[in-house]
Scaffold this active site. Structure first.
Site, PDB file in Angstrom:
ATOM      1  N   SER A 113       0.800  -1.229   0.000  1.00 28.73           N
ATOM      2  CA  SER A 113       0.000   0.000   0.000  1.00 28.73           C
ATOM      3  C   SER A 113       0.831   1.277   0.000  1.00 28.73           C
ATOM      4  O   SER A 113       1.595   1.507  -0.922  1.00 28.73           O
ATOM      5  CB  SER A 113      -0.958  -0.041   1.184  1.00 28.73           C
ATOM      6  OG  SER A 113      -1.824   1.044   1.112  1.00 28.73           O
ATOM      7  N   HIS A 114       0.706   2.062   1.060  1.00 33.71           N
ATOM      8  CA  HIS A 114       1.346   3.379   1.104  1.00 33.71           C
ATOM      9  C   HIS A 114       2.814   3.294   1.526  1.00 33.71           C
ATOM     10  O   HIS A 114       3.484   4.317   1.589  1.00 33.71           O
ATOM     11  CB  HIS A 114       0.587   4.259   2.091  1.00 33.71           C
ATOM     12  CG  HIS A 114       0.483   3.631   3.444  1.00 33.71           C
ATOM     13  ND1 HIS A 114      -0.366   2.573   3.682  1.00 33.71           N
ATOM     14  CD2 HIS A 114       1.126   3.855   4.597  1.00 33.71           C
ATOM     15  CE1 HIS A 114      -0.234   2.205   4.945  1.00 33.71           C
ATOM     16  NE2 HIS A 114       0.665   2.961   5.521  1.00 33.71           N
ATOM     17  N   ASP A 279      -2.984   6.275  -3.276  1.00 31.57           N
ATOM     18  CA  ASP A 279      -1.784   5.678  -2.689  1.00 31.57           C
ATOM     19  C   ASP A 279      -1.234   4.538  -3.554  1.00 31.57           C
ATOM     20  O   ASP A 279      -1.677   4.312  -4.672  1.00 31.57           O
ATOM     21  CB  ASP A 279      -2.070   5.186  -1.263  1.00 31.57           C
ATOM     22  CG  ASP A 279      -2.962   3.961  -1.243  1.00 31.57           C
ATOM     23  OD1 ASP A 279      -3.763   3.805  -2.182  1.00 31.57           O
ATOM     24  OD2 ASP A 279      -2.853   3.152  -0.301  1.00 31.57           O
ATOM     25  N   ASP A 281      -1.498   1.321  -3.755  1.00 31.28           N
ATOM     26  CA  ASP A 281      -2.362   0.284  -4.328  1.00 31.28           C
ATOM     27  C   ASP A 281      -3.742   0.801  -4.709  1.00 31.28           C
ATOM     28  O   ASP A 281      -4.641   0.017  -5.016  1.00 31.28           O
ATOM     29  CB  ASP A 281      -2.476  -0.900  -3.373  1.00 31.28           C
ATOM     30  CG  ASP A 281      -3.085  -0.519  -2.033  1.00 31.28           C
ATOM     31  OD1 ASP A 281      -2.935   0.646  -1.609  1.00 31.28           O
ATOM     32  OD2 ASP A 281      -3.723  -1.387  -1.407  1.00 31.28           O
ATOM     33  N   ASP A 283      -6.205   2.352  -3.041  1.00 35.21           N
ATOM     34  CA  ASP A 283      -7.415   2.311  -2.211  1.00 35.21           C
ATOM     35  C   ASP A 283      -7.601   3.561  -1.353  1.00 35.21           C
ATOM     36  O   ASP A 283      -8.659   3.758  -0.775  1.00 35.21           O
ATOM     37  CB  ASP A 283      -7.486   1.025  -1.367  1.00 35.21           C
ATOM     38  CG  ASP A 283      -6.275   0.808  -0.478  1.00 35.21           C
ATOM     39  OD1 ASP A 283      -5.355   1.657  -0.494  1.00 35.21           O
ATOM     40  OD2 ASP A 283      -6.245  -0.226   0.219  1.00 35.21           O
ATOM     41  N   ARG A 284      -6.566   4.394  -1.257  1.00 37.67           N
ATOM     42  CA  ARG A 284      -6.728   5.627  -0.466  1.00 37.67           C
ATOM     43  C   ARG A 284      -6.961   6.825  -1.382  1.00 37.67           C
ATOM     44  O   ARG A 284      -6.632   6.770  -2.567  1.00 37.67           O
ATOM     45  CB  ARG A 284      -5.478   5.907   0.354  1.00 37.67           C
ATOM     46  CG  ARG A 284      -5.203   4.863   1.391  1.00 37.67           C
ATOM     47  CD  ARG A 284      -4.024   5.281   2.236  1.00 37.67           C
ATOM     48  NE  ARG A 284      -3.759   4.246   3.219  1.00 37.67           N
ATOM     49  CZ  ARG A 284      -3.176   4.457   4.385  1.00 37.67           C
ATOM     50  NH1 ARG A 284      -2.776   5.681   4.703  1.00 37.67           N
ATOM     51  NH2 ARG A 284      -2.975   3.466   5.228  1.00 37.67           N
ATOM     52  N   LYS A 378     -11.573  -0.331   0.327  1.00 37.12           N
ATOM     53  CA  LYS A 378     -11.687   1.101   0.131  1.00 37.12           C
ATOM     54  C   LYS A 378     -11.226   1.417  -1.277  1.00 37.12           C
ATOM     55  O   LYS A 378     -10.514   0.629  -1.893  1.00 37.12           O
ATOM     56  CB  LYS A 378     -10.903   1.861   1.197  1.00 37.12           C
ATOM     57  CG  LYS A 378      -9.436   1.491   1.362  1.00 37.12           C
ATOM     58  CD  LYS A 378      -8.914   2.177   2.613  1.00 37.12           C
ATOM     59  CE  LYS A 378      -7.418   2.048   2.780  1.00 37.12           C
ATOM     60  NZ  LYS A 378      -7.030   0.854   3.534  1.00 37.12           N
TER      61      LYS A 378
END
Ligand code: VG1
Ligand code: CO
Length: 545
Positions: A113-114, A279, A281, A283-284, A378
């Site tokens: 992710s982030h 982000d 991946d 999702d943010r 998300k």
């Protein structure tokens, strides 16, 4: 197809955190490390023979190697088919959409992710169930137990396959479909929003937006949707080519790591009216107006309050849900709408049962994650399109929409302070000290603030009755103010202490007080109660969002 059993032995610490197993690439590259974890997932499943698995990741360093390994292991585990994104790419929400659309048995998402990427950065892996959502705690606990007793993993003898062209191939007896990573997802988003109106907004000469993909996975998605389908001018998407190391950056859309975007909207000089970012991946999301960064907690509340403007949600919301540390702004909207508001532990996996049961339509977290029942993750671009749809209908700038929201509901002033990479033992010590002081806190006063109650958040899932303890220390003050402490479950270096600060301000004349100033008394209380400086040696947080 001959299955080969390769002897192995357990690695310590393969315990999934808030969102899957995240470790340094150097850890994942150890021989048998990835294989052990994947085999432990497959051993925890039952009934996957002949079924479909979805596989993809955010394109970070090691994604390509891991995918080839997992394909061979999936064939050995008896999967009949794997749907894999071209070049091994699938954003997290797109993977969820693909699992649901094709009724797959489950999916493996490769992402940290982030977190930063590259050979010295982070890698991660998580399993999603057939509903498209992250596996629940019961499943991840079972996977962890399995990693502690594993003695072999299964694979087959097959060469790497070319993932750069769409089409159908085989790995052993298993079919591999290389799919367009964007198509199913874009089609789903188009079914939710008023694309005609958004296109008209993007065509206006007085409206200019920038989407910063932060060299991460959303670049191709944002280009396909914003530029190709909605007609935004070429160049609307910046940093749009996914790089294995995210250009050396931190693909975390917050005012610190997306400072360039915030600066571009700081005054009118760039001509931009709206900015957004996502982000690693996808999702943010971050939403930026002119000289105004929308707090993720406010964003969730604004999305809920404006649901009637969005085709997919105009019929009404069944309910809303937020993670415990997320501000209570959305609770006020839910109360006004007369719908339930659920409070869950941190991490998207806790929303799954509420979404599946039709109890919640919108969900969100303070960490820049919002989403709905359209998938079970998300979804960054979803949030951006939701905002664009609101802007298109209301014909107001983003900051005015938030300010009007505060006028109506009051403002939940909110901030999160992160102390990153502190010594693990010190982080644990701080939390244990806090926990031991909980009984003495109610009734105590700190610099004029009165503590009403204090506890360690525990959650009972209203659908399946499962219980999750120790999800964060809450100190609740008068008038809806609170301070929450928890340790991150996604970091890979030492411990990260998160301190969440919230204060409710009803008086519109005080809505413009700068956030950190408005929260200063709470920041003082957090320090006094938790002894952050004394225990960790840190006098300032590393990241304020
Ligand atoms: C963080 C966030 C949490 C989010 C999780 C995964 O977890 O606080 O809200 O669900 O990251 O997000 P933690 O345990 O570090 O606080 V993502 O976009 O990294 O998959
Ligand atoms: Co993410």
């Amino acid at each position: 197809m001959q299955v080969i059993s390769v002897p192995s032995a357990p690695f310590a610490g393969q315990k999934p955190g808030t969102s899957g197993l995240r470790k340094k690439v150097t850890v994942f590259r150890q021989e048998r490390y990835l294989e052990n974890f994947v085999q432990s997932i497959f051993d925890t499943l039952s009934g996957q023979q002949g079924q479909t698995l979805v596989l993809g990741g955010d394109g970070r360093y090691y994604n390509d190697v891991a995918i080839q390994t997992i394909l061979r292991m999936a064939a050995a585990a008896g999967f009949g088919r794997v749907l894999v994104g071209r070049d091994g790419i699938l954003s997290t929400p797109a993977a969820s959409a693909v699992i649901r659309k094709w009724r797959a048995f489950g999916g493996i998402i490769l992402s940290a992710s982030h977190n930063a990427g590259g050979p010295d950065g982070d890698f991660g892996i998580k399993y999603n169930l057939g509903n498209g959502g992250p596996a629940n705690e019961a499943f991840t606990d079972a996977v962890y137990r399995r990693t502690l007793e594993i003695s072999a993993y299964n694979s087959i003898d097959a060469p790497d396959i070319d993932l750069s062209r769409l089409g159908e191939l085989r790995v052993g007896d298993m079919i591999v479909n290389i799919i367009d990573p964007v198509a199913d997802y874009a089609e789903l988003l188009e079914s939710l929003f008023d694309f005609e109106r958004i296109a008209a907004l993007l065509a206006r000469p007085d409206f200019r937006m920038r989407f910063d993909a932060m060299h991460a996975v959303t670049g191709p998605y944002a280009r396909a949707i914003l530029e190709d389908r909605l007609g935004a001018p070429a160049g609307t998407v910046v940093n749009g080519t996914p790089l294995p190391d995210f250009g050396g950056g931190h693909p975390d859309p917050n005012p610190v790591y997306a400072a360039e975007l915030v600066a571009a909207l700081a005054d009118g000089s760039s001509g931009l009216s709206f900015g957004a970012a996502s982000d690693g991946d996808g999702d943010r999301n971050m939403i930026v107006g002119r000289g105004f960064v929308v707090s993720p907690s406010d964003s969730l509340a604004v999305l809920a309050a404006n649901h009637a403007l969005i085709p997919a949600y105009a019929g009404g919301l069944a309910g809303v849900a937020r993670s415990m540390p997320t501000s209570c702004a959305v609770d006020r909207v839910a109360a006004a709408l007369g719908i339930p508001c659920y409070e869950t532990p941190t991490g998207w996996k806790y929303f799954g049962s509420l979404l599946d049961a039709g109890k919640a339509t919108l969900c969100g977290e303070e960490s820049a994650g919002t989403g709905s029942d359209h998938v079970r993750e998300k979804d960054g671009l979803w949030a951006v399109l939701y905002w664009l749809n609101i802007l298109a209908v209301r014909d107001l700038p983003a900051d005015v929409i938030v300010r009007e929201h505060w006028q109506r509901f009051g403002r939940n002033v909110y901030s999160r302070h992160d102390y990153e990479g502190i010594d693990t033992a010190k982080g644990d010590h701080l939390m244990n000290e806090l926990r031991s002081r909980l009984p003495q806190l109610p009734g105590a006063e700190f610099a004029g603030l009165h503590i009403v109650s204090a506890d360690d958040f525990a959650y009972t899932d209203p659908v399946d009755g499962s219980r999750s303890e120790r999800q964060g220390i809450r100190i609740l003050l008068d008038e809806g103010s609170r301070v929450v402490f928890r340790l991150s479950g996604t970091g890979t270096e030492g411990a990260t202490l998160r301190v969440y600060l919230e204060r409710y301000v009803a008086d519109p004349d005080r809505h413009e007080v700068p956030t950190q100033e408005a929260l200063a008394p709470l920041i003082g209380l957090a320090e006094a109660v938790a002894q952050i400086a004394a225990i960790t040696g840190r006098s300032e947080p590393d990241v304020i969002s």
